[in-house]
Design an enzyme around this catalytic site. Structure first.
Site, mmCIF file in Angstrom:
data_model
loop_
_atom_site.group_PDB
_atom_site.id
_atom_site.type_symbol
_atom_site.label_atom_id
_atom_site.label_comp_id
_atom_site.label_asym_id
_atom_site.label_seq_id
_atom_site.Cartn_x
_atom_site.Cartn_y
_atom_site.Cartn_z
ATOM 1 N N HIS A 195 0.840 -1.194 0.000
ATOM 2 C CA HIS A 195 0.000 0.000 0.000
ATOM 3 C C HIS A 195 0.878 1.248 0.000
ATOM 4 O O HIS A 195 1.958 1.263 0.577
ATOM 5 C CB HIS A 195 -0.926 0.000 1.216
ATOM 6 C CG HIS A 195 -1.931 -1.101 1.168
ATOM 7 N ND1 HIS A 195 -2.700 -1.456 2.245
ATOM 8 C CD2 HIS A 195 -2.296 -1.942 0.166
ATOM 9 C CE1 HIS A 195 -3.500 -2.466 1.912
ATOM 10 N NE2 HIS A 195 -3.268 -2.773 0.650
ATOM 11 N N HIS A 208 -3.084 3.633 -2.985
ATOM 12 C CA HIS A 208 -3.351 2.194 -3.036
ATOM 13 C C HIS A 208 -3.520 1.684 -1.603
ATOM 14 O O HIS A 208 -2.587 1.730 -0.807
ATOM 15 C CB HIS A 208 -2.177 1.469 -3.701
ATOM 16 C CG HIS A 208 -2.326 -0.030 -3.734
ATOM 17 N ND1 HIS A 208 -1.255 -0.890 -3.713
ATOM 18 C CD2 HIS A 208 -3.432 -0.818 -3.790
ATOM 19 C CE1 HIS A 208 -1.679 -2.140 -3.751
ATOM 20 N NE2 HIS A 208 -3.007 -2.117 -3.800
ATOM 21 N N HIS A 247 -4.041 -5.439 -12.361
ATOM 22 C CA HIS A 247 -4.159 -4.398 -11.337
ATOM 23 C C HIS A 247 -2.841 -3.690 -11.078
ATOM 24 O O HIS A 247 -2.752 -2.832 -10.203
ATOM 25 C CB HIS A 247 -4.706 -4.976 -10.033
ATOM 26 C CG HIS A 247 -3.706 -5.678 -9.165
ATOM 27 N ND1 HIS A 247 -2.856 -6.642 -9.639
ATOM 28 C CD2 HIS A 247 -3.430 -5.552 -7.834
ATOM 29 C CE1 HIS A 247 -2.099 -7.093 -8.638
ATOM 30 N NE2 HIS A 247 -2.415 -6.438 -7.543
ATOM 31 N N GLY A 248 -1.807 -4.040 -11.829
ATOM 32 C CA GLY A 248 -0.508 -3.423 -11.649
ATOM 33 C C GLY A 248 0.540 -4.216 -12.389
ATOM 34 O O GLY A 248 0.252 -4.860 -13.404
#
Length: 493
Positions: A215, A249, A412-413
């Site tokens: 995150h 994130h 997603h990344g």
């Protein structure tokens, strides 16, 4: 060995060994080489699980719990906690500021911004409002309202979040299994009456905070692609070329972890008591048929966690804007979008209403998709927020018609190349920190976490090339980092 059979430069299929359609795999030859045997076996186990009609493996895929991170699982008849994950509604959000890039060139300004943000949005597992002196206090009453209602006008107003930001969310709120918020109120009260949420107030105090691990908060400079389609989409999205934005994130923090872990334990106990075979023998692939009390309980708990995550993100963005305004008075900001990559949603797949489970996977509806009718994204498709790494940049994309191939989903990344332990063991701390200095990217950490270093992740440009070549999505803008906020000890200059 599980052979991947190429069908184009950036697509392939993975046979399951059974009488089912194969798994759709997105990725160039270089990306396909990053899928290890365990990841592919998890994909097969997931595809062969009861009620599953489709499974997609995205280019960022890697081993997860039960199902791979970076997969899409579709079922019209069952719900699966594993293909949602432990961090319910882990998501991305992007805040656009009307601040030219040259206003944050100097290091003292960036350091002041880092400090102002960290005074409002704490990082780290278990850390909440009491760890940030300028955070927004949320009492238990408002916390209950937030997890039941999500980003309602009332919740937003009480927390100082612009209510119009709810219109720029993939989902601003979630309801219970019966389509009502009342079901969530009853489910939450049941948890509170028991011992499930013994520290509910502490977990509510995590609203407006980043967790640990992957995150982050990241200050960006927006670079809109030089073509008419990108400029038109950027205009609808509110992206401003050459100006500062902030990418976040995080997810549902301790509440989501509690709810997901509780569901795994409850369903695993049912499987053991009833002697139900586990898909692939994997305890993380438990499931519940729709309409059963077990499925209703999971959908309610997922919605509670998802509402927390939604409010958490919007509050973080409000606090980040406040921090910028403290350092640079007069700055204005607008939420670009908030989108999840750990959620199950009801969507139409192959003309049938199904639960689409996205685990480390992002929704990708193109222009003209029926679900976008009446929204500002009807003629463009909605923004897709894809974090790469601070040094390679992150991307804002928009879906193409070809996204139907992947059940209207993309990665997603970048996806991990090295596990956390391997990254800590193999990477050199001085080299990691020096790489940030060379790119003139500041961080709040005395030492950047090695397990989060860019070298621990896949080649982001190759991941994006996979998405583009497969016809799933097109890049609208690249985001270049100027500073990063991660879980770590406060650094200074």
């Amino acid at each position: 060995m599980h052979p991947l059979i190429p069908t184009s430069d950036a697509t392939s299929i993975l046979p399951t060994g059974a009488k089912t359609p194969p798994i759709t795999v997105i990725g160039t030859e270089a990306i396909r080489a990053t899928f290890d045997e365990q990841c592919l076996q998890q994909a097969i186990n997931s595809r062969l699980a009861p009620g599953v009609t489709d499974l997609v493996l995205n280019p960022d895929a890697h081993c997860g719990y039960g199902a791979p991170v970076g997969c899409v699982l579709v079922s019209p008849t069952h719900v699966y906690p594993g293909p949602v994950g432990v961090d319910i509604k882990c998501s991305m959000s992007l805040l656009q500021l009307d601040l030219p890039a040259d206003q944050i060139i100097d290091r003292p300004t960036r350091r002041a911004l880092i400090n102002a943000i960290c005074e409002r949005t704490p990082t780290g597992a278990g850390r909440g409002q009491r760890h940030a002196k300028k955070s927004r206090f949320v009492d238990e009453t408002l916390g209950r309202q937030a997890v039941i209602e999500g980003a309602s006008e009332s919740v937003c107003t009480q927390l100082g979040i612009p209510p119009e930001w709810a219109l720029r969310c993939e989902d601003s709120s979630h309801v219970g299994h019966d389509g009502t918020s009342a079901a969530l109120g009853e489910r939450l009260q049941r948890h509170l009456d028991g011992s499930f949420f013994r520290k509910f107030a502490d977990k509510i105090n995590q609203l407006g905070s980043y967790g640990g691990g992957n995150h982050f908060g990241e200050c960006e400079i927006v670079h809109v692609e030089d073509n008419d389609r990108a400029r038109a989409a950027a205009d609808v999205f509110g992206l401003q070329d050459g100006k500062v934005a902030f990418l976040s994130h995080c997810g549902s923090r301790g509440i989501g972890h509690n709810l997901a872990s509780g569901q795994f334990k409850a369903l695993q106990a049912k499987f053991e008591n009833w002697n139900i075979p586990l898909p692939g023998g994997d305890r993380e692939l438990v499931y519940a048929p729709l309409g059963t009390p077990e499925a209703d309980a999971y959908l309610d708990d997922m919605a509670l966690g998802a509402n927390f995550a939604t409010v958490n993100h919007l509050l973080i963005n409000a606090l980040v804007l406040e921090a910028f305004q403290e350092v640079i008075p007069g700055v204005k900001g607008q939420l670009v979008y908030f989108i999840s990559h750990n959620i199950a949603r009801q969507e139409v797949v192959n003309n049938r209403m199904s639960w689409v489970h996205r685990k480390g996977s992002t929704r990708a509806f193109p222009a003209g998709h029926h679900a976008l009718k009446g929204t500002i994204y009807e003629s463009t498709g909605h923004p897709i927020l894809l974090p790469g790494n601070p040094q390679a940049g992150s991307s804002v994309m928009v879906a193409d018609e070809g996204a139907a191939l992947s059940c209207y989903s993309v990665n997603h990344g970048a996806g991990r190349m090295l596990g956390r332990k391997a990254a800590i063991r193999q990477l050199d701390q001085k080299e990691v920190d020096q790489s940030f200095t060379e790119h003139d990217i500041l961080t709040n950490c005395r030492q950047y976490p090695k397990d989060e270093a860019p070298a621990a992740y896949k080649d982001f440009d190759e991941v994006l090339r996979s998405v583009k070549s497969a016809g799933l999505a097109t890049e609208v803008a690249r985001l270049k980092a100027r500073f990063v906020i991660k879980d770590g000890d406060q650094a200074d200059d």
